[in-house]
Design a protein around this motif. Structure first.
Motif, short mmCIF file in Angstrom:
data_model
loop_
_atom_site.label_atom_id
_atom_site.label_comp_id
_atom_site.label_asym_id
_atom_site.label_seq_id
_atom_site.Cartn_x
_atom_site.Cartn_y
_atom_site.Cartn_z
N ASP A 1 33.57 29.30 -18.56
CA ASP A 1 34.30 30.56 -18.56
C ASP A 1 33.40 31.69 -18.07
O ASP A 1 32.30 31.44 -17.58
CB ASP A 1 34.83 30.87 -19.98
CG ASP A 1 33.71 31.13 -20.98
OD1 ASP A 1 32.52 31.09 -20.58
OD2 ASP A 1 34.02 31.39 -22.15
N HIS A 2 33.91 32.90 -18.17
CA HIS A 2 33.15 34.07 -17.72
C HIS A 2 32.94 35.03 -18.87
O HIS A 2 33.81 35.18 -19.73
CB HIS A 2 33.88 34.80 -16.58
CG HIS A 2 33.87 34.05 -15.30
ND1 HIS A 2 33.19 34.47 -14.20
CD2 HIS A 2 34.46 32.88 -14.95
CE1 HIS A 2 33.36 33.61 -13.21
NE2 HIS A 2 34.14 32.63 -13.64
N VAL A 3 31.80 35.71 -18.90
CA VAL A 3 31.56 36.79 -19.86
C VAL A 3 30.89 37.94 -19.13
O VAL A 3 30.26 37.75 -18.08
CB VAL A 3 30.65 36.34 -21.02
CG1 VAL A 3 31.34 35.30 -21.89
CG2 VAL A 3 29.33 35.80 -20.49
N VAL A 4 31.06 39.12 -19.69
CA VAL A 4 30.33 40.28 -19.17
C VAL A 4 29.05 40.42 -19.99
O VAL A 4 29.08 40.27 -21.21
CB VAL A 4 31.19 41.56 -19.26
CG1 VAL A 4 30.36 42.78 -18.86
CG2 VAL A 4 32.40 41.43 -18.36
N LEU B 1 28.90 36.99 -15.80
CA LEU B 1 28.16 35.73 -15.92
C LEU B 1 29.11 34.56 -16.08
O LEU B 1 30.12 34.66 -16.78
CB LEU B 1 27.22 35.78 -17.13
CG LEU B 1 26.22 36.95 -17.19
CD1 LEU B 1 25.41 36.89 -18.48
CD2 LEU B 1 25.32 36.96 -15.97
N THR B 2 28.80 33.45 -15.43
CA THR B 2 29.59 32.23 -15.58
C THR B 2 28.88 31.31 -16.57
O THR B 2 27.73 30.94 -16.36
CB THR B 2 29.73 31.50 -14.23
OG1 THR B 2 30.26 32.41 -13.26
CG2 THR B 2 30.64 30.30 -14.36
N ARG B 3 29.58 30.99 -17.64
CA ARG B 3 28.99 30.08 -18.62
C ARG B 3 29.41 28.65 -18.32
O ARG B 3 30.60 28.36 -18.14
CB ARG B 3 29.44 30.44 -20.04
CG ARG B 3 28.90 31.77 -20.51
CD ARG B 3 29.01 31.89 -22.00
NE ARG B 3 30.40 31.88 -22.45
CZ ARG B 3 30.76 32.03 -23.73
NH1 ARG B 3 29.84 32.18 -24.67
NH2 ARG B 3 32.03 32.02 -24.06
N LEU C 1 24.58 33.93 -12.74
CA LEU C 1 24.97 35.25 -12.24
C LEU C 1 26.09 35.02 -11.22
O LEU C 1 25.84 34.52 -10.13
CB LEU C 1 23.77 35.95 -11.60
CG LEU C 1 23.93 37.42 -11.21
CD1 LEU C 1 24.29 38.25 -12.43
CD2 LEU C 1 22.64 37.95 -10.60
N THR C 2 27.31 35.40 -11.60
CA THR C 2 28.48 35.06 -10.78
C THR C 2 28.35 35.62 -9.37
O THR C 2 28.78 35.00 -8.40
CB THR C 2 29.76 35.61 -11.44
OG1 THR C 2 29.76 35.23 -12.82
CG2 THR C 2 30.99 35.06 -10.76
#
Lengths: 246, 246
Positions: free
Chosen positions: B109-112, B129-131, B151-152
């Motif tokens: 998923d993605h987080v800021v 950010l891509t987890r 780092l997306t």
DNA sequence: CAGTGGTCTAGACCACAGC
DNA sequence: CTGTGGTCTAGACCACTGC
């Protein structure tokens, strides 16, 4: 020590980075500029930069410059963690975190290097080895077991006092040995019954194990040591560089 | 890739040492001799030697020569141990020991990047950010948990296929990233409840934990990863050089 | 003493990045 | 195009080793 020009440049650049004069992601002055600033040749500046690169402080980017990549987080300074990767003595490392180091000697004898021991320790068969086994404590609490094999020919006359108080200093000062290089392997292993007893462990647990071979300035190995740490005391840093393959 | 003269000299000297042409404790030909042999300047030869010294193969001794200090024991080749310190992919390392690698994706998923996450991972606040969280297995047996933050902006479009089959190759080939440097910290910690479940641990145990920050050839960090290994799979090599202090 | 590695200079050409 | 780092040369002097 460290009277070389490149060494002064290295220290100065390093301090500027740590101080924040050159923040992370910024670029150092170009090699040409540094040459003028220090009044030296480019090779000398490059040597200093390569030392910074080797410890992961900067990364050279062709056509652009030398970028600072040291993370701004200095969270480590606040923590009371024991870092084992510096090539310094147990006493120095302990004092760096404000703890009182102590050592208890539980074995001090001599053995002749057998074929099996030779494979394990790296010493030649038939050499006389001095075994020094210690329990290391911080503020009175056991935190590690060190089992040393010293090459008696190079490190003679280890007595109880030397073993418990200043093994490292004894090698460097009294014997004039310059410790130059150390090859180490880290793994995680269950404790032996003896380890458990020495460290006062009852529950099943694992230990951080570091096996080191240490060489003097003649390139001759004079020590083999297995250090087993209680997990919470073990921290190890590393900076790796990728070398492109053919 | 390695078209430099010093690189060829480095490889050739290295192979001679590994082959046994220059046995442990022996000296390499002098720098002057190597200059004649390879028809190059001294600096080029010295560069090759310094690379060997950096990996603990040789030690330079002023006034005497360059001594081979690589131990003759090649016991490692026979062992089926998984060495994590090479800057290579999990797949490569697994195949090196003849095991079949696999990966199970359990989070993508993605987080800021929050302030806390910034301190932990080293990325700037506000970055996307891509987890990517994976369980790594060898021959079907779980051996490690990897929790990546990418780092997306630099590593976009990670899908399930990329995540489980070729993360490393995706970064290097598809995105043209050159992974140049990696700062890592090793410690030993108890597993979280999630770790236990993912690795199928029931008994209390400890895990070898490696936290890495990886940088591309622009010196920009693009990955932060926490890898937790079951103890028996973790082996880490290091070669340290003592730098005399003032 | 001659030979070694440690340091340093003053040039040179190249590949690459950014304008 | 200019400026950057990457590589390389052909010298030089020094400190140290072993004879």
């Amino acid at each position: 020590m460290g009277k070389a020009i490149y060494d002064g440049i290295y220290r100065e650049l390093r301090e500027r980075i740590v101080r924040g004069d050159y923040p992370p992601q910024s670029f150092l002055p170009s090699e040409t500029e540094l040459c003028s600033e220090y009044g030296c040749s480019r090779m000398t500046v490059r040597k200093a930069i390569s030392m910074l690169a080797n410890e992961g402080m900067v990364a050279s980017i062709k056509g652009r410059g030398v970028r600072v990549i040291r993370p701004k987080t200095d969270q480590n300074q606040a923590e009371k963690a024991f870092y084992v990767n510096e090539l310094t003595s147990f006493t120095e490392s302990a004092r760096a975190i404000g703890a009182k180091p102590s050592a208890r000697l539980f074995l001090l004898d001599h053995v002749v290097c057998s074929p099996e021991l030779s494979l394990q320790t790296g010493f030649a068969e038939g050499e006389d080895l001095t075994r020094v086994n210690l329990v290391r404590s911080l503020d009175g609490v056991a935190m590690a077991v060190d089992r040393h094999h010293f090459l008696t020919r190079i490190v003679p006359n280890i007595d109880e006092h030397v073993a418990t108080s200043s093994l490292f200093r004894y090698c460097e000062e009294n014997l004039g040995l310059n410790i130059t290089v150390s090859n180490r392997e880290v793994s995680v292993e269950p404790p032996t019954p003896e380890d458990k007893e020495l460290l006062g462990i009852t529950e099943p647990i694992y230990l951080a194990v570091m096996r080191s071979r240490t060489y003097d300035s003649d390139g001759e190995q004079f020590e083999y040591v297995v250090s087993k740490y209680l997990p919470n005391w073990f921290h190890f840093f590393d900076s790796a560089t990728r070398t492109p393959l053919p």
